[in-house]
Design a protein around this motif. Structure first.
Motif, PDB file in Angstrom:
ATOM      1  N   ILE A 129       0.829  -1.206   0.000  1.00  0.00           N
ATOM      2  CA  ILE A 129       0.000   0.000   0.000  1.00  0.00           C
ATOM      3  C   ILE A 129       0.863   1.255   0.000  1.00  0.00           C
ATOM      4  N   VAL A 130       1.856   1.318   0.883  1.00  0.00           N
ATOM      5  CA  VAL A 130       2.629   2.557   1.037  1.00  0.00           C
ATOM      6  C   VAL A 130       3.852   2.609   0.127  1.00  0.00           C
ATOM      7  N   ASP A 131       4.150   1.500  -0.570  1.00  0.00           N
ATOM      8  CA  ASP A 131       5.374   1.504  -1.379  1.00  0.00           C
ATOM      9  C   ASP A 131       5.185   0.869  -2.747  1.00  0.00           C
ATOM     10  N   ALA A 132       5.031  -0.444  -2.824  1.00  0.00           N
ATOM     11  CA  ALA A 132       5.148  -1.153  -4.092  1.00  0.00           C
ATOM     12  C   ALA A 132       4.089  -0.774  -5.119  1.00  0.00           C
ATOM     13  N   SER A 133       2.872  -0.467  -4.671  1.00  0.00           N
ATOM     14  CA  SER A 133       1.775  -0.239  -5.622  1.00  0.00           C
ATOM     15  C   SER A 133       1.826   1.132  -6.270  1.00  0.00           C
ATOM     16  N   VAL A 134       2.607   2.036  -5.695  1.00  0.00           N
ATOM     17  CA  VAL A 134       2.643   3.428  -6.141  1.00  0.00           C
ATOM     18  C   VAL A 134       4.031   3.748  -6.689  1.00  0.00           C
ATOM     19  N   GLY A 135       4.097   4.466  -7.778  1.00  0.00           N
ATOM     20  CA  GLY A 135       5.389   4.929  -8.262  1.00  0.00           C
ATOM     21  C   GLY A 135       5.825   4.371  -9.591  1.00  0.00           C
ATOM     22  N   GLY A 136       5.150   3.337 -10.095  1.00  0.00           N
ATOM     23  CA  GLY A 136       5.412   2.883 -11.454  1.00  0.00           C
ATOM     24  C   GLY A 136       6.579   1.947 -11.641  1.00  0.00           C
ATOM     25  N   LYS A 137       7.165   1.439 -10.550  1.00  0.00           N
ATOM     26  CA  LYS A 137       8.236   0.455 -10.703  1.00  0.00           C
ATOM     27  C   LYS A 137       7.631  -0.945 -10.753  1.00  0.00           C
ATOM     28  N   THR A 138       8.049  -1.712 -11.734  1.00  0.00           N
ATOM     29  CA  THR A 138       7.653  -3.111 -11.806  1.00  0.00           C
ATOM     30  C   THR A 138       8.912  -3.947 -11.987  1.00  0.00           C
ATOM     31  N   GLY A 139       8.845  -5.246 -11.649  1.00  0.00           N
ATOM     32  CA  GLY A 139      10.018  -6.065 -11.882  1.00  0.00           C
ATOM     33  C   GLY A 139      10.078  -7.304 -11.031  1.00  0.00           C
ATOM     34  N   VAL A 140      11.123  -8.086 -11.286  1.00  0.00           N
ATOM     35  CA  VAL A 140      11.333  -9.343 -10.574  1.00  0.00           C
ATOM     36  C   VAL A 140      12.809  -9.467 -10.211  1.00  0.00           C
ATOM     37  N   ASP A 141      13.089 -10.438  -9.352  1.00  0.00           N
ATOM     38  CA  ASP A 141      14.457 -10.690  -8.911  1.00  0.00           C
ATOM     39  C   ASP A 141      15.187 -11.576  -9.920  1.00  0.00           C
ATOM     40  N   LEU A 142      16.509 -11.472  -9.919  1.00  0.00           N
ATOM     41  CA  LEU A 142      17.367 -12.344 -10.720  1.00  0.00           C
ATOM     42  C   LEU A 142      18.172 -13.183  -9.739  1.00  0.00           C
ATOM     43  N   GLY A 143      17.744 -14.428  -9.543  1.00  0.00           N
ATOM     44  CA  GLY A 143      18.310 -15.201  -8.445  1.00  0.00           C
ATOM     45  C   GLY A 143      17.922 -14.540  -7.141  1.00  0.00           C
ATOM     46  N   LEU A 145      19.201 -11.575  -6.340  1.00  0.00           N
ATOM     47  CA  LEU A 145      19.448 -10.145  -6.532  1.00  0.00           C
ATOM     48  C   LEU A 145      18.123  -9.433  -6.768  1.00  0.00           C
ATOM     49  N   LYS A 146      17.826  -8.484  -5.894  1.00  0.00           N
ATOM     50  CA  LYS A 146      16.506  -7.869  -5.855  1.00  0.00           C
ATOM     51  C   LYS A 146      16.250  -6.972  -7.063  1.00  0.00           C
ATOM     52  N   ASN A 147      15.089  -7.182  -7.693  1.00  0.00           N
ATOM     53  CA  ASN A 147      14.539  -6.261  -8.688  1.00  0.00           C
ATOM     54  C   ASN A 147      15.515  -5.920  -9.812  1.00  0.00           C
ATOM     55  N   GLN A 148      16.264  -6.916 -10.273  1.00  0.00           N
ATOM     56  CA  GLN A 148      17.248  -6.678 -11.324  1.00  0.00           C
ATOM     57  C   GLN A 148      16.611  -6.561 -12.709  1.00  0.00           C
ATOM     58  N   ILE A 149      15.439  -7.175 -12.896  1.00  0.00           N
ATOM     59  CA  ILE A 149      14.774  -7.167 -14.188  1.00  0.00           C
ATOM     60  C   ILE A 149      13.444  -6.442 -14.039  1.00  0.00           C
ATOM     61  N   GLY A 150      13.223  -5.392 -14.843  1.00  0.00           N
ATOM     62  CA  GLY A 150      11.967  -4.679 -14.705  1.00  0.00           C
ATOM     63  C   GLY A 150      11.927  -3.429 -15.554  1.00  0.00           C
ATOM     64  N   LEU A 151      10.853  -2.700 -15.412  1.00  0.00           N
ATOM     65  CA  LEU A 151      10.690  -1.455 -16.164  1.00  0.00           C
ATOM     66  C   LEU A 151       9.727  -0.545 -15.419  1.00  0.00           C
ATOM     67  N   PHE A 152       9.693   0.713 -15.850  1.00  0.00           N
ATOM     68  CA  PHE A 152       8.743   1.666 -15.292  1.00  0.00           C
ATOM     69  C   PHE A 152       7.445   1.580 -16.082  1.00  0.00           C
ATOM     70  N   ALA A 153       6.339   1.367 -15.387  1.00  0.00           N
ATOM     71  CA  ALA A 153       5.028   1.314 -16.035  1.00  0.00           C
ATOM     72  C   ALA A 153       3.962   1.646 -15.002  1.00  0.00           C
ATOM     73  N   ASN A 154       3.018   2.490 -15.373  1.00  0.00           N
ATOM     74  CA  ASN A 154       2.003   2.934 -14.426  1.00  0.00           C
ATOM     75  C   ASN A 154       0.700   2.151 -14.592  1.00  0.00           C
ATOM     76  N   PRO A 155       0.028   1.884 -13.481  1.00  0.00           N
ATOM     77  CA  PRO A 155      -1.291   1.255 -13.552  1.00  0.00           C
ATOM     78  C   PRO A 155      -2.333   2.251 -14.042  1.00  0.00           C
ATOM     79  N   GLU A 156      -3.532   1.739 -14.311  1.00  0.00           N
ATOM     80  CA  GLU A 156      -4.642   2.628 -14.648  1.00  0.00           C
ATOM     81  C   GLU A 156      -5.125   3.349 -13.395  1.00  0.00           C
ATOM     82  N   ILE A 157      -5.275   2.621 -12.315  1.00  0.00           N
ATOM     83  CA  ILE A 157      -5.574   3.202 -11.008  1.00  0.00           C
ATOM     84  C   ILE A 157      -4.947   2.308  -9.934  1.00  0.00           C
TER      85      ILE A 157
END
Length: 352
Positions: A129-143, A145-157
């Motif tokens: 609620i206070v972090d992951a859902s807001v701000g447009g960062k998406t991604g997954v871990d590589l092994g 290593l946190k959030n190594q693969i991803g892109l910026f993309a915004n939700p509709e709401i």
């Protein structure tokens, strides 16, 4: 709670959020709706969501395993395959109903499927609620290593319904509280003081201001070229500690917030050594965090592995580990280079 307007989307709260979601469905006329859940949110959150959600579009549930260990490209491939098998097209909508893993991974899956389909974030943990859902960062871990693969993309709401927090354990609430502490130390001391001084605090009261802060920061710096880097306070060491405990067979994994709490103590210590951060405030931060999270045993023989993971942090440039440090509370310095011996000192300071 009043809606918060981000750059290309809005964060809506409680009943108004479900109304806005219905309006979105009517406006966009989606061909189909896919709801991404894990085994916890399917049981605990999906029934409440469906009580408040109506659509004429066909609905399919996609379930993944819960936990950071499943936040990887293999899980994404599984979800992409299911979307394909169930006939998802470019007019489909993906709704993420879950915590940080569901939100990060789901946004990444939606943003890359058929070069991008719409998605809506419905965070169900305090952390998301206070972090992951807001701000447009998406991604997954590589092994590990946190959030190594991803892109910026915004939700509709983003739809925030605090009722989902009743499904969480006290440990998960504490995990999300770490991000609110981070906002307090870097941006608005009121949040830190509320947590420090009020043991009976209703954490829901701090949600709206926390989202406001993240939105203000991201609005000014959407791609993390400057101000947005303050959101990494505590995360440089914290992510390394989290990854190390995740991959260690003889250690219990930490929640994200537990690891970030350790990182904030260490990085406050580094701030005191390199920037003169006041020692009384350092003691205050350490005491407050230990009171909430207790102590985790980090052995001297763990230090080298944690340092090695630190060197792979995605924020590093030219082989240098970049830190956000504090001159004092609400006064930060970006892109700080820290000698390895000071990093080790900070881990020893945490252990004291």
């Amino acid at each position: 709670m009043k809606s918060i307007q981000a750059a290309t989307y809005s964060v809506h709260f409680e009943e108004n959020g479900y109304i806005k979601l219905s309006n979105l469905m009517a406006k966009k006329n989606y061909s189909s709706v896919f709801i991404l859940v894990d085994n916890n949110t399917l049981e605990c959150c999906y029934p409440r969501f469906m009580q408040n959600f109506t659509t004429n579009a066909p609905i399919e549930i996609i379930q993944i395993e819960a936990g950071e260990i499943h936040k990887n490209i293999e899980t994404c491939v599984g979800v992409w395959n299911v979307l394909t098998e169930l006939g998802a097209d470019r007019k489909s909508l993906l709704i993420t109903l879950g915590g940080g893993v569901i939100t990060d991974l789901g946004g990444f899956v939606a943003s890359t499927f058929k070069r991008g389909i719409d998605f809506v974030n419905i965070p169900t943990t305090l952390l998301s609620i206070v972090d992951a859902s807001v701000g447009g960062k998406t991604g997954v871990d590589l092994g590990v290593l946190k959030n190594q693969i991803g892109l910026f993309a915004n939700p509709e709401i983003v739809l925030v319904d605090p009722e989902y927090l009743h499904t969480l354990s006290a440990r998960e609430i504490r995990s999300g509280t770490a991000e609110i502490i981070k906002y307090g130390l870097t941006y608005d001391i009121t949040l830190f003081n509320e947590i420090k001084n009020n043991t009976e605090l209703n954490i829901v009261d701090l949600i709206h201001r926390s989202i406001e802060i993240k939105n203000e920061v991201v609005f000014e710096d959407p791609k993390e070229s400057g101000l947005r880097k303050i959101l990494n306070f505590g995360h440089t060491i914290g992510h390394a500690v989290e990854s190390y405990f995740l991959e260690s067979l003889d250690k219990e994994s930490l929640t994200h917030g537990e690891a970030i709490a350790i990182g904030m103590i260490c990085e406050s210590y580094i701030s005191s050594k390199l920037l003169g951060f006041p020692t009384d405030k350092l003691s205050e931060i350490k005491e407050t965090i230990i009171n909430i999270y207790g102590k985790v045993e980090i052995l001297p023989e763990d230090f080298e592995s944690i340092i090695d993971l630190l060197k792979h942090d995605k924020k590093n440039i030219g082989g240098n580990v970049n830190f956000v440090l504090l001159n004092t509370i609400e006064d930060f310095k970006l892109d700080c280079k820290v000698p390895m011996d000071i990093i080790i000192e900070s881990l020893k300071f945490y252990n004291k």
